[in-house]
Scaffold this active site. Structure first.
Site, PDB file in Angstrom:
ATOM      1  N   HIS A  18      -0.900  10.816  -2.702  1.00 24.99           N
ATOM      2  CA  HIS A  18      -2.208  10.592  -1.899  1.00 24.99           C
ATOM      3  C   HIS A  18      -3.304  11.569  -1.472  1.00 24.99           C
ATOM      4  O   HIS A  18      -4.214  11.857  -2.158  1.00 24.99           O
ATOM      5  CB  HIS A  18      -2.091   9.849  -0.824  1.00 24.99           C
ATOM      6  CG  HIS A  18      -3.558   9.157  -0.155  1.00 24.99           C
ATOM      7  ND1 HIS A  18      -4.370  10.144   0.817  1.00 24.99           N
ATOM      8  CD2 HIS A  18      -3.752   7.720   0.011  1.00 24.99           C
ATOM      9  CE1 HIS A  18      -4.681   9.685   1.464  1.00 24.99           C
ATOM     10  NE2 HIS A  18      -5.556   8.271   0.599  1.00 24.99           N
ATOM     11  N   HIS A  40       0.606  -1.295   0.070  1.00 26.27           N
ATOM     12  CA  HIS A  40       0.112   0.062  -0.475  1.00 26.27           C
ATOM     13  C   HIS A  40       1.285   1.384   0.047  1.00 26.27           C
ATOM     14  O   HIS A  40       1.314   1.556   1.478  1.00 26.27           O
ATOM     15  CB  HIS A  40      -0.274   0.202   0.919  1.00 26.27           C
ATOM     16  CG  HIS A  40      -1.731   0.938   1.135  1.00 26.27           C
ATOM     17  ND1 HIS A  40      -1.723   1.845   2.412  1.00 26.27           N
ATOM     18  CD2 HIS A  40      -2.925   1.461   0.313  1.00 26.27           C
ATOM     19  CE1 HIS A  40      -2.983   3.110   2.210  1.00 26.27           C
ATOM     20  NE2 HIS A  40      -3.668   3.127   0.948  1.00 26.27           N
TER      21      HIS A  40
END
Length: 259
Positions: free
Chosen positions: A48, A6
């Site tokens: 992100h 991730h």
């Protein structure tokens, strides 16, 4: 259970950086998950948050920077000797340059999350589809988003590509899958709210966690480790984790990861 890194090995290295992605490739992972946004001059960058404040020394929205300005921002990494080391926000082109050999040689998959739920980047779908096509990586990429419209749009533009719907629960993912074609369900790992999951879908179920339970570098907080056998019994097929190195043995010599 299939393991995805991730944002790369993001507990040991700065998230969504070339360092984190390269470190992840030392392990027999199924794939790497990352996030994309667009700069003011329409370049695809890997980050992100909609703002640069948390992960860099800058302040402001990604959409308000041109690429040259973003590349001047610093991301703190492991010290080199007594001095801090800094890295940059990578472009998607730079990431493909690093990861494409692992895709073609080892079957590595890349989950590209389109971060377009807060800022609706017009044309993002076309840009990333064109880029994946240019690199000839269609067989190795999964497109996902919390924005159902975007997931549906990607599939409409190219029905052959793989997509995953992101949501806070399995039930929400299934609701989307009943309406539109999708290739995987990506629910929150604590949102597994369907008891008969294996009977409800044959799609891959890839569960993700949140920062509270899986911190990002340089936060050295405790990591919530998963019982993979129990998750498999429920019907989860894959997990996205910041710590693939804690689930897998490295396979490519000495790892660059420090844990």
């Amino acid at each position: 259970m299939k393991i995805w890194a991730h944002r790369g090995c993001s507990y040991a290295w700065p998230e969504n950086t070339l360092q984190a992605f390269e470190a992840a490739c030392w392990y027999p992972i199924t794939g790497i998950e990352l996030d994309i946004q667009l700069t003011k001059d329409q370049e695809v960058v890997v980050i992100h948050d909609e703002k640069v404040d948390r992960t860099t020394d800058g302040i402001g929205y990604v959409k308000d920077f041109v690429l040259k300005e973003l590349k001047e921002l610093k991301i703190i990494s492991h010290p080199s000797g007594t001095e801090n080391q800094y890295v940059q926000i990578p472009t998607m082109e730079e990431v493909f340059d690093i990861l494409s050999p692992y895709c073609r040689d080892n079957g590595l998959l890349i989950n590209i999350e389109l971060k377009n739920s807060v800022v609706r980047y017009e044309g993002m779908e076309d840009k990333i589809l064109d880029m994946v096509r240019k690199w000839k990586l269609e067989d190795y990429v999964v497109f996902s988003s919390f924005n159902p419209e975007s997931v549906h749009m990607i599939k409409e533009k190219n029905p052959a590509v793989k997509t995953g719907i992101l949501a806070a629960s399995v039930r929400a993912c299934l609701d989307f899958a009943r309406k539109y074609p999708v290739d995987a369900l990506h629910p929150y790992i604590n949102g597994l709210d369907v008891e008969d999951l294996k009977d409800r879908t044959i799609l891959p179920v890839r569960a993700w966690n949140i920062r509270k339970f899986e911190p990002f570098y340089p936060d050295r907080g405790e990591v919530e480790m998963q019982n993979l056998d129990e998750l498999e019994k429920i019907g989860v097929t894959d997990i996205f984790t910041n710590v693939p190195e804690k689930y897998l043995q490295e396979t490519k010599g000495k790892s660059a990861v420090s844990v």
